[in-house]
Structures are given as C-alpha cells and as structure tokens.
Write a protein that holds these residues in place. Structure first.
Motif, mmCIF file in Angstrom:
data_model
loop_
_atom_site.group_PDB
_atom_site.id
_atom_site.type_symbol
_atom_site.label_atom_id
_atom_site.label_comp_id
_atom_site.label_asym_id
_atom_site.label_seq_id
_atom_site.Cartn_x
_atom_site.Cartn_y
_atom_site.Cartn_z
ATOM 1 N N GLY A 21 1.153 -1.206 -0.072
ATOM 2 C CA GLY A 21 0.173 0.520 -0.143
ATOM 3 C C GLY A 21 1.171 1.006 -0.312
ATOM 4 N N TYR A 22 1.864 1.275 0.682
ATOM 5 C CA TYR A 22 2.973 2.235 0.526
ATOM 6 C C TYR A 22 3.437 2.325 -0.860
ATOM 7 C CZ TYR A 22 3.175 2.268 5.323
ATOM 8 O OH TYR A 22 2.959 1.690 6.750
ATOM 9 N N GLY A 23 3.566 1.373 -1.536
ATOM 10 C CA GLY A 23 4.288 1.891 -2.214
ATOM 11 C C GLY A 23 5.643 1.961 -2.801
ATOM 12 N N PHE A 24 6.111 0.861 -1.363
ATOM 13 C CA PHE A 24 7.666 0.910 -1.512
ATOM 14 C C PHE A 24 8.257 -0.564 -2.121
ATOM 15 C CE2 PHE A 24 10.773 0.008 1.795
ATOM 16 C CZ PHE A 24 11.618 0.627 1.406
ATOM 17 N N GLY A 25 9.195 -0.143 -2.520
ATOM 18 C CA GLY A 25 9.736 -1.075 -3.753
ATOM 19 C C GLY A 25 10.843 -1.734 -2.425
ATOM 20 N N CYS A 26 10.251 -3.632 -2.447
ATOM 21 C CA CYS A 26 10.751 -4.274 -1.006
ATOM 22 C C CYS A 26 10.817 -5.930 -1.696
ATOM 23 C CB CYS A 26 9.815 -4.333 -0.259
ATOM 24 S SG CYS A 26 10.800 -5.715 1.143
ATOM 25 N N PHE A 27 12.557 -6.356 -1.349
ATOM 26 C CA PHE A 27 12.347 -8.185 -2.220
ATOM 27 C C PHE A 27 13.070 -8.420 -1.258
ATOM 28 C CE2 PHE A 27 12.492 -4.872 -6.142
ATOM 29 C CZ PHE A 27 12.133 -5.074 -6.894
ATOM 30 N N ALA A 28 12.731 -9.130 -1.043
ATOM 31 C CA ALA A 28 13.009 -10.325 0.146
ATOM 32 C C ALA A 28 12.848 -11.869 -0.361
ATOM 33 C CB ALA A 28 12.145 -9.611 1.580
ATOM 34 N N HIS A 29 13.608 -12.448 1.252
ATOM 35 C CA HIS A 29 13.402 -14.136 0.792
ATOM 36 C C HIS A 29 12.463 -14.589 0.653
ATOM 37 C CE1 HIS A 29 14.968 -18.358 1.031
ATOM 38 N NE2 HIS A 29 14.172 -17.785 1.812
ATOM 39 N N SER A 30 11.455 -13.472 1.864
ATOM 40 C CA SER A 30 9.975 -14.580 1.968
ATOM 41 C C SER A 30 9.268 -13.095 2.885
ATOM 42 C CB SER A 30 10.430 -15.655 2.793
ATOM 43 O OG SER A 30 8.759 -15.915 2.780
ATOM 44 N N THR A 31 7.791 -13.948 3.352
ATOM 45 C CA THR A 31 7.331 -12.940 4.184
ATOM 46 C C THR A 31 7.164 -13.655 5.749
ATOM 47 O OG1 THR A 31 5.301 -14.045 3.535
ATOM 48 C CG2 THR A 31 6.122 -11.753 2.851
ATOM 49 N N THR A 32 7.066 -13.603 6.213
ATOM 50 C CA THR A 32 6.541 -14.184 8.135
ATOM 51 C C THR A 32 5.313 -13.587 9.131
ATOM 52 O OG1 THR A 32 7.112 -14.627 9.879
ATOM 53 C CG2 THR A 32 8.725 -12.935 9.467
ATOM 54 N N ALA A 33 4.779 -13.244 9.886
ATOM 55 C CA ALA A 33 4.452 -12.738 10.852
ATOM 56 C C ALA A 33 5.106 -12.135 12.193
ATOM 57 C CB ALA A 33 2.835 -13.226 10.849
ATOM 58 N N CYS A 34 6.068 -13.487 12.150
ATOM 59 C CA CYS A 34 6.416 -13.182 13.432
ATOM 60 C C CYS A 34 7.477 -12.098 13.337
ATOM 61 C CB CYS A 34 7.898 -14.508 13.729
ATOM 62 S SG CYS A 34 6.577 -15.706 13.371
ATOM 63 N N GLN A 35 8.104 -11.322 14.542
ATOM 64 C CA GLN A 35 9.143 -10.771 14.726
ATOM 65 C C GLN A 35 10.387 -10.974 14.378
ATOM 66 O OE1 GLN A 35 8.340 -8.857 18.345
ATOM 67 N NE2 GLN A 35 10.154 -7.156 18.086
ATOM 68 N N GLY A 36 10.856 -10.221 14.505
ATOM 69 C CA GLY A 36 12.710 -10.804 13.928
ATOM 70 C C GLY A 36 13.459 -11.274 15.168
ATOM 71 N N PRO A 37 14.516 -11.742 15.642
ATOM 72 C CA PRO A 37 14.816 -11.853 16.960
ATOM 73 C C PRO A 37 15.413 -11.015 17.743
ATOM 74 C CG PRO A 37 16.594 -12.816 14.571
ATOM 75 C CD PRO A 37 15.459 -12.488 14.443
ATOM 76 N N ALA A 38 15.681 -11.040 18.756
ATOM 77 C CA ALA A 38 16.675 -9.777 19.138
ATOM 78 C C ALA A 38 18.413 -9.726 19.006
ATOM 79 C CB ALA A 38 17.304 -9.716 21.103
ATOM 80 N N ALA A 39 18.610 -10.885 17.473
ATOM 81 C CA ALA A 39 19.473 -10.092 16.732
ATOM 82 C C ALA A 39 20.023 -9.388 15.514
ATOM 83 C CB ALA A 39 20.749 -11.898 16.897
ATOM 84 N N MET A 40 18.548 -9.824 15.791
ATOM 85 C CA MET A 40 18.595 -9.010 14.381
ATOM 86 C C MET A 40 18.100 -7.157 15.193
ATOM 87 S SD MET A 40 17.657 -8.966 10.998
ATOM 88 C CE MET A 40 17.324 -10.700 10.583
#
Length: 86
Positions: free
Chosen positions: A47-66
């Motif tokens: 919806g933002y129109g922001f170009g995003c190229f990623a390995h995949s999608t997830t519903a989970c928040q990333g780890p604290a190491a990120m």
C-alpha cells in the motif's frame, strides 16, 4: 532519492522489519529495500508503494540478534558480497 537499503539477515526466515520501519524508510526518501531475510506486514508495504525484495514474508517478529550492526559496511546478502555504492 535513488537509494536502496540492502540488509543482510541472520537467516532467511527471520524478519528484518515491518510496516513501521518501512514507512519511516520511505519517509526518508529511500526507494526500496533488498534483503535475504523476511519481512512482515506486506499488505501495508504494498500500500505504501515501497519497493521491497525479500527472501520471504513472515508474521513473526525478528530475533533480538537482528539489530543494526553496521552502516555502510561490506556485507554478504544472499551469497553476494556488497560494498557501499554498489
């Protein structure tokens, strides 16, 4: 303008961010994001129109190491070495 953020992830299924982070990047005039990790909140990002190229999608928040580790450093993203300005 004309700049893209490339983020190396700790793993392909780990989230590097979601709608709030990407909205802020868009507000700072970045044209897009490339990552070997996953992203959240894809409906909002589209919806933002922001170009995003990623390995995949997830519903989970990333780890604290990120957490941001370095800016404008040499990274490996998806098996490709990248230097600032590439």
């Amino acid at each position: 303008p004309n700049e893209v953020l490339v983020m190396s992830s700790v793993g392909p299924w780990e989230s590097v961010g979601g709608d709030i982070k990407f909205l802020r990047l868009m507000q700072r005039k970045l044209n897009g994001l490339v990552t070997d990790g996953s992203v959240r909140d894809t409906d909002e990002i589209i919806g933002y129109g922001f170009g995003c190229f990623a390995h995949s999608t997830t519903a989970c928040q990333g780890p604290a190491a990120m957490q941001p580790w370095e800016c404008n450093g040499v990274i490996n993203c998806g098996g490709v070495g990248l230097r600032p300005g590439d």
